[in-house]
Design an enzyme around this catalytic site. Structure first.
Site, PDB file in Angstrom:
ATOM      1  CD  GLU A   1      -6.831  -0.179   1.224  1.00 24.06           C
ATOM      2  OE1 GLU A   1      -6.119  -1.185   1.445  1.00 24.06           O
ATOM      3  OE2 GLU A   1      -6.935   0.977   1.688  1.00 24.06           O
TER       4      GLU A   1
ATOM      5  CD  GLU B   1      -7.509  -6.065   2.941  1.00 28.20           C
ATOM      6  OE1 GLU B   1      -7.356  -6.067   1.883  1.00 28.20           O
ATOM      7  OE2 GLU B   1      -6.731  -5.312   3.789  1.00 28.20           O
TER       8      GLU B   1
ATOM      9  CG  ASN C   1      -1.982   1.211   1.423  1.00 28.30           C
ATOM     10  OD1 ASN C   1      -1.585   2.245   1.010  1.00 28.30           O
ATOM     11  ND2 ASN C   1      -3.106   0.935   1.687  1.00 28.30           N
TER      12      ASN C   1
ATOM     13  CG  HIS D   1       1.092   6.493   4.790  1.00 37.51           C
ATOM     14  ND1 HIS D   1      -0.048   7.280   5.088  1.00 37.51           N
ATOM     15  CD2 HIS D   1       0.474   5.076   5.127  1.00 37.51           C
ATOM     16  CE1 HIS D   1      -1.030   6.609   5.745  1.00 37.51           C
ATOM     17  NE2 HIS D   1      -0.744   5.425   5.793  1.00 37.51           N
TER      18      HIS D   1
ATOM     19  NE  ARG E   1      -7.339  11.360   6.222  1.00 34.33           N
ATOM     20  CZ  ARG E   1      -7.733  10.692   7.072  1.00 34.33           C
ATOM     21  NH1 ARG E   1      -7.020  10.046   7.694  1.00 34.33           N
ATOM     22  NH2 ARG E   1      -8.926  11.042   7.571  1.00 34.33           N
TER      23      ARG E   1
ATOM     24  CG  HIS F   1      -5.451  -1.418   9.474  1.00 35.27           C
ATOM     25  ND1 HIS F   1      -4.918  -0.913  10.414  1.00 35.27           N
ATOM     26  CD2 HIS F   1      -6.128  -0.683   8.459  1.00 35.27           C
ATOM     27  CE1 HIS F   1      -5.252   0.283  10.443  1.00 35.27           C
ATOM     28  NE2 HIS F   1      -5.677   0.703   9.273  1.00 35.27           N
TER      29      HIS F   1
ATOM     30  NE  ARG G   1      -9.013   8.466   4.635  1.00 36.27           N
ATOM     31  CZ  ARG G   1      -9.344   7.545   5.526  1.00 36.27           C
ATOM     32  NH1 ARG G   1      -8.636   6.694   5.554  1.00 36.27           N
ATOM     33  NH2 ARG G   1     -10.270   7.839   6.486  1.00 36.27           N
TER      34      ARG G   1
ATOM     35  CG  HIS H   1      -8.128   4.192   1.209  1.00 39.05           C
ATOM     36  ND1 HIS H   1      -8.181   4.073   2.670  1.00 39.05           N
ATOM     37  CD2 HIS H   1      -9.357   4.626   0.776  1.00 39.05           C
ATOM     38  CE1 HIS H   1      -9.457   4.515   3.015  1.00 39.05           C
ATOM     39  NE2 HIS H   1     -10.258   4.816   1.899  1.00 39.05           N
TER      40      HIS H   1
ATOM     41  CB  THR I   1      -9.363   1.778   7.435  1.00 35.70           C
ATOM     42  OG1 THR I   1      -8.948   2.495   6.245  1.00 35.70           O
ATOM     43  CG2 THR I   1     -10.814   1.051   7.163  1.00 35.70           C
TER      44      THR I   1
END
Ligand code: PXP
Length: 243
Positions: free
Chosen positions: A74, A155, A11, A14, A53, A194, A49, A47, A105
């Site tokens: 996502e 998931e 993922n 970031h 962000r 996660h 969002r 993701h 999340t």
């Protein structure tokens, strides 16, 4: 019997958190995708969002063009995200719950509470050859609901497991393992993610039948000290029990 190698979905949210926080053109997400795939990522996850962000719409479209492994988008179960997913056509869409104020999340999807919306979304995305995954808690009733609406993949949320001190993890681990076996019997593909890092990932990776782990924050944090390629190689080794 040896578990087939569990897939690693990297993922990259970031990478773009760092970019967005200063409004710079760097770090370059496309370069991060390239490095991740060279390092052995089996898939790239991002993701989009609602509050944008980190990942932006343009990132999603541009990434679709360069990802050579598989793309996992996502997203929340909104009409806006459904329409973006149908335009982008990722290989996988992982439906996640989303609240604007959360740091990340924080829980699994309330599939039972939104059964008809979830069914419509699974059907609509499946018609566009997008495989849908539902991000859920390790709960048999929720897993049954996912199977009932014909979601091919779940998931399992490993956040609670990851938050517990090591000496208290056994019970949560057992819950995830039992949920995995229950889902496999229903014909579902089981992923998890996660809060996973090199110290806690192995126990999840060895759950029989586990298909894929999606990991972001700890890989990007490790990348600060060892580079993205090094961090991914280390995570792969940790999953395989080699560190
Ligand atoms: N899986 C899902 C569904 C997520 O929402 C996230 C966080 O974006 C992850 C996996 C990765 O979590 P982490 O960044 O803690 O590794």
């Amino acid at each position: 019997m040896q578990n087939k190698q569990v897939r690693l979905g990297v993922n990259l949210d970031h990478v773009t958190t760092l970019r967005q926080v200063r409004g710079t053109p760097y770090p370059d997400l496309q370069e991060a995708i390239r490095i991740s795939e060279v390092a052995g990522a089996d898939g790239i996850t991002m993701h989009l969002r609602e509050d944008r962000r980190h990942i932006q719409d343009a990132d999603v479209y541009a990434s679709r063009q360069v990802i050579q492994s598989s793309m996992n988008l996502e997203m929340a179960a909104t009409a806006e995200m459904q329409s973006i997913a149908i335009k982008v056509k990722p290989d996988y869409c992982c439906i996640v719950p989303e609240r604007r104020e959360e740091l990340t999340t924080e829980g699994g999807l309330d599939v039972l509470g939104h059964l008809s919306r979830m069914r419509d979304l699974v059907t609509a995305l499946s018609e566009h050859d997008i495989q849908v995954s539902l991000f859920i808690e390790a709960n048999k009733k929720v897993i049954d609901a996912a199977a009932e609406i014909a979601a091919p993949i779940i998931e399992l949320h490993t956040g609670h497991y990851a938050d517990l001190p090591e000496e208290h993890r056994a019970e949560e681990l057992q819950r995830i393992d039992e949920a995995t076996q229950h889902a496999l019997k229903l014909g579902l593909i089981v992923n998890a993610g996660h809060g996973l890092n090199v110290s806690n990932v192995r126990e999840i990776a060895v759950i029989p039948g586990m298909n894929e782990l999606n990991i972001g924050h700890s890989i990007i944090a490790d990348a600060l000290f060892m580079g993205l390629e090094g961090a991914i190689l280390r995570m792969r080794a940790a999953m395989d029990g080699e560190v």
